[in-house]
Design an enzyme around this catalytic site. Structure first.
Site, PDB file in Angstrom:
ATOM      1  N   ARG A   1       0.863  -1.175   0.000  1.00  0.00           N
ATOM      2  CA  ARG A   1       0.000   0.000   0.000  1.00  0.00           C
ATOM      3  C   ARG A   1       0.903   1.229   0.000  1.00  0.00           C
ATOM      4  NH1 ARG A   1      -2.892  -0.182   5.234  1.00  0.00           N
ATOM      5  NH2 ARG A   1      -3.721   1.794   4.474  1.00  0.00           N
TER       6      ARG A   1
ATOM      7  N   SER B   1       0.468   3.997   1.937  1.00  0.00           N
ATOM      8  CA  SER B   1       0.506   4.806   3.152  1.00  0.00           C
ATOM      9  C   SER B   1       1.924   4.826   3.695  1.00  0.00           C
ATOM     10  CB  SER B   1      -0.451   4.248   4.199  1.00  0.00           C
ATOM     11  OG  SER B   1       0.128   3.146   4.861  1.00  0.00           O
TER      12      SER B   1
ATOM     13  N   LYS C   1      -2.337  -7.575  11.227  1.00  0.00           N
ATOM     14  CA  LYS C   1      -3.701  -7.435  11.749  1.00  0.00           C
ATOM     15  C   LYS C   1      -4.704  -7.009  10.680  1.00  0.00           C
ATOM     16  CE  LYS C   1      -3.928  -2.897  13.998  1.00  0.00           C
ATOM     17  NZ  LYS C   1      -4.484  -2.260  15.185  1.00  0.00           N
ATOM     18  N   ASP C   2      -4.205  -6.521   9.546  1.00  0.00           N
ATOM     19  CA  ASP C   2      -5.113  -6.153   8.453  1.00  0.00           C
ATOM     20  C   ASP C   2      -5.351  -7.304   7.481  1.00  0.00           C
ATOM     21  OD1 ASP C   2      -5.469  -3.540   9.359  1.00  0.00           O
ATOM     22  OD2 ASP C   2      -3.629  -2.881   8.376  1.00  0.00           O
TER      23      ASP C   2
ATOM     24  N   SER D   1     -11.682   1.881  16.166  1.00  0.00           N
ATOM     25  CA  SER D   1     -11.609   0.450  16.424  1.00  0.00           C
ATOM     26  C   SER D   1     -12.712   0.047  17.394  1.00  0.00           C
ATOM     27  CB  SER D   1     -10.226   0.131  17.013  1.00  0.00           C
ATOM     28  OG  SER D   1     -10.288  -1.018  17.825  1.00  0.00           O
TER      29      SER D   1
ATOM     30  N   ARG E   1     -12.955  -2.703  18.812  1.00  0.00           N
ATOM     31  CA  ARG E   1     -12.279  -3.437  19.889  1.00  0.00           C
ATOM     32  C   ARG E   1     -11.823  -2.486  20.998  1.00  0.00           C
ATOM     33  NH1 ARG E   1      -7.062  -3.740  20.789  1.00  0.00           N
ATOM     34  NH2 ARG E   1      -6.588  -2.706  18.814  1.00  0.00           N
ATOM     35  N   ARG E   2     -11.191  -1.383  20.610  1.00  0.00           N
ATOM     36  CA  ARG E   2     -10.737  -0.412  21.614  1.00  0.00           C
ATOM     37  C   ARG E   2     -11.930   0.247  22.275  1.00  0.00           C
ATOM     38  NH1 ARG E   2      -6.308   1.459  17.194  1.00  0.00           N
ATOM     39  NH2 ARG E   2      -4.670  -0.012  17.791  1.00  0.00           N
TER      40      ARG E   2
ATOM     41  N   ARG F   1     -10.680   8.847  11.468  1.00  0.00           N
ATOM     42  CA  ARG F   1     -10.097   8.103  10.349  1.00  0.00           C
ATOM     43  C   ARG F   1      -8.895   8.873   9.811  1.00  0.00           C
ATOM     44  NH1 ARG F   1     -12.619   4.686   6.937  1.00  0.00           N
ATOM     45  NH2 ARG F   1     -10.458   4.322   6.374  1.00  0.00           N
ATOM     46  N   GLY F   2      -8.316   8.337   8.771  1.00  0.00           N
ATOM     47  CA  GLY F   2      -7.178   8.991   8.142  1.00  0.00           C
ATOM     48  C   GLY F   2      -5.876   8.395   8.620  1.00  0.00           C
TER      49      GLY F   2
ATOM     50  N   ARG G   1      -4.543  11.985  11.985  1.00  0.00           N
ATOM     51  CA  ARG G   1      -5.152  11.762  13.300  1.00  0.00           C
ATOM     52  C   ARG G   1      -4.479  12.595  14.378  1.00  0.00           C
ATOM     53  NH1 ARG G   1      -7.195   5.535  13.671  1.00  0.00           N
ATOM     54  NH2 ARG G   1      -7.781   5.387  11.494  1.00  0.00           N
TER      55      ARG G   1
ATOM     56  N   CYS H   1     -11.789  -8.240  10.680  1.00  0.00           N
ATOM     57  CA  CYS H   1     -10.822  -7.349  11.329  1.00  0.00           C
ATOM     58  C   CYS H   1     -11.534  -6.349  12.216  1.00  0.00           C
ATOM     59  CB  CYS H   1     -10.040  -6.568  10.285  1.00  0.00           C
ATOM     60  SG  CYS H   1      -9.200  -7.614   9.116  1.00  0.00           S
TER      61      CYS H   1
HETATM   62  C1  DPM Z   1      -7.314  -3.024  12.269  1.00  0.00           C
HETATM   63  C2  DPM Z   1      -7.792  -2.149  13.255  1.00  0.00           C
HETATM   64  C3  DPM Z   1      -7.131  -0.925  13.056  1.00  0.00           C
HETATM   65  C4  DPM Z   1      -6.259  -1.088  11.932  1.00  0.00           C
HETATM   66  C5  DPM Z   1      -8.815  -2.507  14.285  1.00  0.00           C
HETATM   67  C6  DPM Z   1      -8.274  -2.753  15.678  1.00  0.00           C
HETATM   68  C7  DPM Z   1      -7.316   0.321  13.833  1.00  0.00           C
HETATM   69  C8  DPM Z   1      -8.470   1.119  13.294  1.00  0.00           C
HETATM   70  C9  DPM Z   1      -8.555   2.499  13.842  1.00  0.00           C
HETATM   71  C10 DPM Z   1      -7.676  -4.424  12.052  1.00  0.00           C
HETATM   72  N1  DPM Z   1      -6.430  -2.361  11.473  1.00  0.00           N
HETATM   73  O1  DPM Z   1      -7.086  -2.615  15.979  1.00  0.00           O
HETATM   74  O2  DPM Z   1      -9.102  -3.087  16.563  1.00  0.00           O
HETATM   75  O3  DPM Z   1      -7.989   2.833  14.889  1.00  0.00           O
HETATM   76  O4  DPM Z   1      -9.213   3.277  13.159  1.00  0.00           O
HETATM   77  C11 DPM Z   1      -3.848  -0.484  11.541  1.00  0.00           C
HETATM   78  C12 DPM Z   1      -2.897   0.158  12.372  1.00  0.00           C
HETATM   79  C13 DPM Z   1      -1.724  -0.626  12.330  1.00  0.00           C
HETATM   80  C14 DPM Z   1      -1.977  -1.678  11.457  1.00  0.00           C
HETATM   81  C15 DPM Z   1      -3.076   1.427  13.108  1.00  0.00           C
HETATM   82  C16 DPM Z   1      -3.509   1.317  14.542  1.00  0.00           C
HETATM   83  C17 DPM Z   1      -0.433  -0.356  13.069  1.00  0.00           C
HETATM   84  C18 DPM Z   1       0.641  -1.418  12.986  1.00  0.00           C
HETATM   85  C19 DPM Z   1       0.347  -2.722  13.717  1.00  0.00           C
HETATM   86  C20 DPM Z   1      -5.305  -0.103  11.300  1.00  0.00           C
HETATM   87  N2  DPM Z   1      -3.255  -1.549  10.973  1.00  0.00           N
HETATM   88  O5  DPM Z   1      -4.013   0.287  15.014  1.00  0.00           O
HETATM   89  O6  DPM Z   1      -3.330   2.324  15.260  1.00  0.00           O
HETATM   90  O7  DPM Z   1      -0.411  -2.748  14.697  1.00  0.00           O
HETATM   91  O8  DPM Z   1       0.941  -3.716  13.320  1.00  0.00           O
END
Ligand code: DPM
Length: 320
Positions: free
Chosen positions: A15, A17, A87-88, A136, A138-139, A156-157, A162, A249
């Protein structure tokens, strides 16, 4: 045969980003170090998740939101591997592709970043009504459970966007992955590392997953150099847990894993969006059977009502 004609080129999809590129260039450099005679090239692509920025993530669905275009590239043989934040990467991959390698995990915890005016506060001491930015579920679910007096708002973003919104006062604090901030050289913005008692991290958080064509032994041989066994075992247990619960996810499912000797301990939870219902349990087993540990934990949580919680969330997202 000329030298240049015999030089093999391996194409890596990524990607665009900033975080994705930092991760991909790291993989490219490592592979280049191990295999100086091969030419590693990076091909960037935009995914659906990069294009849709105005809709909450949970609403768009999650089947490969950040991965599909990269996967098509590999199936069409335009690229040979793709680097993802693990995680994605969905737990079920398209026919013809596989998870070829899991790299060593960064700290998988979530992190709190606060607005300057709350620099003397911790998550526990933020005032009633303080606005926390997160997209998220989950959070959201876990923090609501522990801190029902806080307010939550979607954000988002990319990371910079952010942080700018936080600094501009749109939020009092935001929650981000420790790993992402650290990899982008913004570790100094981490105000508090959130302990697992408060927020269990996402499945695969902090690790990179490298996907390739199933059975592509040439590529798999190269990827062995980057594989981190302990991280892979932990993530296989976590991913089996999520797969068994059929969670995508974007579900309030959190995990934690620890390895001690030959034993792997997996903690997992499923929570309702209002944070009121939360089921959490632990399974320990032999690392060699990591996936079985995940499956066992999923079955255990289902017996405690996890499926009803997940079904209610899916219905709620559909209605909204
Ligand atoms: C997934 C989530 C998020 C990412 C959901 C979750 C965060 C979404 C958000 C599956 N992918 O964690 O419950 O906060 O809007 C993502 C991030 C990273 C990988 C950013 C983050 C960071 C690197 C890593 C987005 N994907 O979670 O702050 O954790 O390996």
């Amino acid at each position: 045969m000329t030298v240049s004609a015999s030089t093999r080129t391996v194409r890596i999809g990524s990607r665009k980003s900033q975080l994705a590129l930092v991760q991909t260039y790291w993989v490219q450099e490592e592979l280049q170090k191990y295999f100086p005679d091969i030419n590693f090239e990076v091909e960037t692509m935009s995914t659906q998740g990069d294009k849709i920025l105005d809709v909450p993530l949970a609403k768009i669905g999650d089947k490969g939101l950040f991965t599909k275009e990269l996967e098509v590239g590999m199936l069409e043989k335009k690229t040979d591997l793709a680097v993802h934040s693990l995680k994605d990467l969905p737990t079920n991959l398209p026919e013809g592709l596989m998870l070829g390698c899991v790299t060593e995990r960064e700290n998988p915890a979530d992190a709190l970043v606060v607005h300057e005016k709350f620099k003397d506060k911790q998550l526990e001491t933020l005032p009633e009504g303080a606005v926390i930015g997160t997209s998220s579920l989950r959070r959201l679910a876990q923090l609501r459970h522990h801190f029902p007096h806080l307010e939550f708002k979607d954000v988002r973003g990319n990371l910079n966007t952010r942080l700018a919104k936080l600094d501009a006062g749109e939020y009092d604090a935001i929650i981000l992955a420790f790993a992402g901030l650290h990899r982008l050289g913004m570790g100094d913005r981490i105000h508090q590392v959130i302990p697992p008692e408060v927020s269990l991290h996402a499945v695969g958080q902090g690790a990179l997953g490298i996907e390739c064509r199933a059975g592509d032994t040439d590529i798999l041989d190269l990827l062995k150099s980057l594989e981190h066994t302990a991280t892979a075992q932990r993530c296989y247990a976590e991913r089996a847990f999520l797969r068994e619960l059929e969670g995508g996810c974007q579900v309030p499912i959190g995990v934690n894993t620890q390895i001690e000797g030959e034993r792997l301990t997996l903690t997992g939870l499923v929570a309702s969006l209002d944070g009121k219902k939360l089921v959490k349990d632990v399974v320990t087993g032999t690392v060699a059977y990591a996936e079985n540990i995940g499956i066992e934990l999923a079955i255990k949580l289902r017996q405690q009502g996890a499926q009803e919680i997940l079904d209610a969330i899916l219905a709620e997202i559909d209605r909204s």
